[in-house]
Write an enzyme that holds these catalytic residues in place. Structure first.
Site, PDB file in Angstrom:
ATOM      1  N   VAL A  73      -2.753  -2.435   5.724  1.00 36.55           N
ATOM      2  CA  VAL A  73      -2.840  -2.978   4.354  1.00 36.55           C
ATOM      3  C   VAL A  73      -1.686  -3.928   4.050  1.00 36.55           C
ATOM      4  O   VAL A  73      -1.722  -4.665   3.066  1.00 36.55           O
ATOM      5  CB  VAL A  73      -2.883  -1.857   3.283  1.00 36.55           C
ATOM      6  N   ASN A  99      -6.206   3.587  -1.065  1.00 33.01           N
ATOM      7  CA  ASN A  99      -5.765   4.982  -0.849  1.00 33.01           C
ATOM      8  C   ASN A  99      -4.633   5.113   0.170  1.00 33.01           C
ATOM      9  O   ASN A  99      -3.887   6.091   0.138  1.00 33.01           O
ATOM     10  CB  ASN A  99      -6.981   5.812  -0.411  1.00 33.01           C
ATOM     11  N   SER A 151       0.129   9.138  -7.954  1.00 35.91           N
ATOM     12  CA  SER A 151       0.473  10.530  -7.675  1.00 35.91           C
ATOM     13  C   SER A 151       1.060  11.092  -8.961  1.00 35.91           C
ATOM     14  O   SER A 151       1.621  10.325  -9.764  1.00 35.91           O
ATOM     15  CB  SER A 151       1.539  10.593  -6.576  1.00 35.91           C
ATOM     16  N   TYR A 164       9.017   6.850  -3.068  1.00 33.53           N
ATOM     17  CA  TYR A 164       7.597   7.190  -3.273  1.00 33.53           C
ATOM     18  C   TYR A 164       7.249   7.221  -4.768  1.00 33.53           C
ATOM     19  O   TYR A 164       6.246   6.641  -5.188  1.00 33.53           O
ATOM     20  CB  TYR A 164       7.342   8.552  -2.621  1.00 33.53           C
ATOM     21  N   ALA A 165       8.089   7.892  -5.556  1.00 30.49           N
ATOM     22  CA  ALA A 165       7.822   7.993  -6.999  1.00 30.49           C
ATOM     23  C   ALA A 165       7.771   6.611  -7.643  1.00 30.49           C
ATOM     24  O   ALA A 165       6.904   6.331  -8.481  1.00 30.49           O
ATOM     25  CB  ALA A 165       8.882   8.857  -7.672  1.00 30.49           C
ATOM     26  N   ALA A 166       8.686   5.733  -7.213  1.00 26.92           N
ATOM     27  CA  ALA A 166       8.720   4.378  -7.786  1.00 26.92           C
ATOM     28  C   ALA A 166       7.431   3.619  -7.466  1.00 26.92           C
ATOM     29  O   ALA A 166       6.865   2.937  -8.323  1.00 26.92           O
ATOM     30  CB  ALA A 166       9.934   3.618  -7.242  1.00 26.92           C
ATOM     31  N   LYS A 168       4.475   4.885  -6.853  1.00 21.57           N
ATOM     32  CA  LYS A 168       3.306   5.465  -7.522  1.00 21.57           C
ATOM     33  C   LYS A 168       3.294   5.112  -9.017  1.00 21.57           C
ATOM     34  O   LYS A 168       2.234   4.895  -9.600  1.00 21.57           O
ATOM     35  CB  LYS A 168       3.265   6.977  -7.292  1.00 21.57           C
TER      36      LYS A 168
HETATM   37  N1  LIG Z   1      -1.569  14.800  -0.201  1.00 21.48           N
HETATM   38  C1  LIG Z   1      -0.991  14.836  -1.400  1.00 21.48           C
HETATM   39  O1  LIG Z   1      -0.464  15.887  -1.838  1.00 21.48           O
HETATM   40  C2  LIG Z   1      -0.981  13.603  -2.277  1.00 21.48           C
HETATM   41  C3  LIG Z   1      -0.564  13.750  -3.606  1.00 21.48           C
HETATM   42  C4  LIG Z   1      -0.532  12.635  -4.436  1.00 21.48           C
HETATM   43  C5  LIG Z   1      -0.915  11.394  -3.942  1.00 21.48           C
HETATM   44  N2  LIG Z   1      -1.309  11.277  -2.656  1.00 21.48           N
HETATM   45  C6  LIG Z   1      -1.671   9.926  -2.206  1.00 21.48           C
HETATM   46  O2  LIG Z   1      -3.010   9.909  -1.760  1.00 21.48           O
HETATM   47  C7  LIG Z   1      -3.153   8.975  -0.684  1.00 21.48           C
HETATM   48  C8  LIG Z   1      -3.739   9.673   0.530  1.00 21.48           C
HETATM   49  O3  LIG Z   1      -2.880  10.723   0.894  1.00 21.48           O
HETATM   50  P1  LIG Z   1      -3.187  11.782   2.051  1.00 21.48           P
HETATM   51  O4  LIG Z   1      -2.525  13.037   1.649  1.00 21.48           O
HETATM   52  O5  LIG Z   1      -4.624  11.777   2.392  1.00 21.48           O
HETATM   53  O6  LIG Z   1      -2.314  11.131   3.228  1.00 21.48           O
HETATM   54  P2  LIG Z   1      -2.540  11.074   4.815  1.00 21.48           P
HETATM   55  O7  LIG Z   1      -1.210  10.787   5.399  1.00 21.48           O
HETATM   56  O8  LIG Z   1      -3.280  12.267   5.297  1.00 21.48           O
HETATM   57  O9  LIG Z   1      -3.501   9.801   4.962  1.00 21.48           O
HETATM   58  C9  LIG Z   1      -3.039   8.507   4.675  1.00 21.48           C
HETATM   59  C10 LIG Z   1      -3.794   7.524   5.534  1.00 21.48           C
HETATM   60  O10 LIG Z   1      -3.284   6.230   5.237  1.00 21.48           O
HETATM   61  C11 LIG Z   1      -3.166   5.528   6.460  1.00 21.48           C
HETATM   62  N3  LIG Z   1      -2.184   4.456   6.387  1.00 21.48           N
HETATM   63  C12 LIG Z   1      -0.836   4.585   6.285  1.00 21.48           C
HETATM   64  N4  LIG Z   1      -0.266   3.382   6.314  1.00 21.48           N
HETATM   65  C13 LIG Z   1      -1.260   2.462   6.438  1.00 21.48           C
HETATM   66  C14 LIG Z   1      -1.292   1.055   6.522  1.00 21.48           C
HETATM   67  N5  LIG Z   1      -0.173   0.325   6.505  1.00 21.48           N
HETATM   68  N6  LIG Z   1      -2.503   0.441   6.619  1.00 21.48           N
HETATM   69  C15 LIG Z   1      -3.632   1.150   6.639  1.00 21.48           C
HETATM   70  N7  LIG Z   1      -3.664   2.508   6.573  1.00 21.48           N
HETATM   71  C16 LIG Z   1      -2.486   3.140   6.479  1.00 21.48           C
HETATM   72  C17 LIG Z   1      -2.754   6.606   7.458  1.00 21.48           C
HETATM   73  O11 LIG Z   1      -2.956   6.190   8.805  1.00 21.48           O
HETATM   74  C18 LIG Z   1      -3.605   7.770   7.040  1.00 21.48           C
HETATM   75  O12 LIG Z   1      -4.845   7.779   7.695  1.00 21.48           O
HETATM   76  C19 LIG Z   1      -1.760   8.401  -0.438  1.00 21.48           C
HETATM   77  O13 LIG Z   1      -1.613   7.170  -1.112  1.00 21.48           O
HETATM   78  C20 LIG Z   1      -0.844   9.442  -1.041  1.00 21.48           C
HETATM   79  O14 LIG Z   1       0.386   8.896  -1.430  1.00 21.48           O
HETATM   80  C21 LIG Z   1      -1.355  12.354  -1.814  1.00 21.48           C
END
Ligand SMILES: NC(=O)c1ccc[n+]([C@@H]2O[C@H](COP(=O)([O-])OP(=O)(O)OC[C@H]3O[C@@H](n4cnc5c(N)ncnc54)[C@H](O)[C@@H]3O)[C@@H](O)[C@H]2O)c1
Length: 256
Positions: A73, A99, A151, A164-166, A168
């Site tokens: 991305v 995402n 988040s 991360y917080a910044a 989000k």
């Molecule tokens: N799991 C949680 O507790 C939680 C809570 C709040 C927010 N989130 C947010 O939800 C989203 C998904 O989280 P998750 O827990 O499924 O994470 P995860 O790490 O399981 O999945 C994230 C995916 O993003 C892909 N990714 C990372 N960098 C990338 C890039 N440069 N280009 C393309 N793809 C890329 C990774 O390869 C992975 O498949 C994230 O943005 C995360 O910050 C997660």
């Protein structure tokens, strides 16, 4: 006003829609991809992890439509090229799910500049680049749904997550800005703010912290990826046609 949407008129909620899901190879993005395909969308998974191909293949063998592309991305020209190809192939790019996200946790004093920058690069700039590239085609079709991963940490802060917080909080602010800029083109922009969700992202957290985390959540449990995916589905659907600029918190009652 369009024809009224009723339970009788809704069958598959994303029928014939073309949906890009970044970070769809695992976790929440995988759940979104599978759910959207079940609801009739053609899902284009964009991720760096090759296992996204297995997710796309499983969707196809279950009668859905999906394809997988290894693209970051953060790669502006590769994203622009991919979105142009999608538009040429399908005639639209209706839904963008921003995402993909990463963490590089460290307390303020210990966080390196590289750790700060890498999280900003993916979580904030990646969302900007993908949205900028998709908006061209959404505007042309006078239709678009942009839903981006925030988040609850973006609302509340979190120990060890300055970077991360910044990002989000930034995603929430960008979505509100795009609501104002893109609304007249039939495009909505919203954010989803999950709480603690069981994915690989949180796998590093030591087992002994889990009980305290669960106890801090009013519903006394953590989310599964599908709990979050349903929020994305709503905001990506036609049922949410009058919803823009919101941040939908899905965190078991933690933020209130
Ligand atoms: N799991 C949680 O507790 C939680 C809570 C709040 C927010 N989130 C947010 O939800 C989203 C998904 O989280 P998750 O827990 O499924 O994470 P995860 O790490 O399981 O999945 C994230 C995916 O993003 C892909 N990714 C990372 N960098 C990338 C890039 N440069 N280009 C393309 N793809 C890329 C990774 O390869 C992975 O498949 C994230 O943005 C995360 O910050 C997660």
């Amino acid at each position: 006003m369009n024809k009224q949407v009723t339970t009788k008129t809704i069958k598959m909620r994303l029928k014939n829609k073309i949906a890009v899901v970044t970070g769809g190879s695992r976790g929440i993005g995988q759940a979104i991809s599978e759910l959207f395909a079940k609801e009739g969308a053609t899902v284009i998974i964009v991720d760096l992890l090759p296992q996204g191909q297995e997710v796309a293949d499983a969707i196809s063998s279950n009668g859905g439509k999906a394809e997988f592309h290894i693209v970051s991305v953060t790669d502006k020209s590769a994203i622009e090229k991919l979105f142009a190809e999608i538009h040429q192939k399908y005639g639209s790019l209706d839904i963008l799910i921003n995402n993909a996200g990463i963490t590089r946790d460290r307390t303020l004093e210990k966080m390196s500049e590289a750790e700060f920058d890498s999280v900003v690069e993916v979580n904030l700039k990646g969302v900007f680049l993908c949205t900028q590239a998709a908006a061209v085609y959404m505007k042309a079709n006078k239709y678009g749904r942009i839903v981006s991963a925030a988040s609850n940490v973006g609302l509340r802060g979190n120990f060890g997550q300055t970077n991360y917080a910044a990002t989000k909080a930034g995603v929430i602010a960008m979505s509100k800005t795009w609501t104002m800029e893109l609304g007249k083109h039939g495009i909505t922009a919203n954010a989803v703010a999950p709480g603690f969700t069981m994915t690989d992202m949180v796998a590093k957290i030591p087992e002994e912290h889990f009980a305290a985390i669960k106890d801090s959540i009013p519903l006394k449990t953590v989310a599964q990826p599908i709990d979050i995916a349903y929020g994305y589905l709503y905001l990506a659907s036609d049922e949410a046609r009058f919803v823009s600029g919101i941040c939908l918190t899905i965190d078991g009652g933690t933020s209130r």
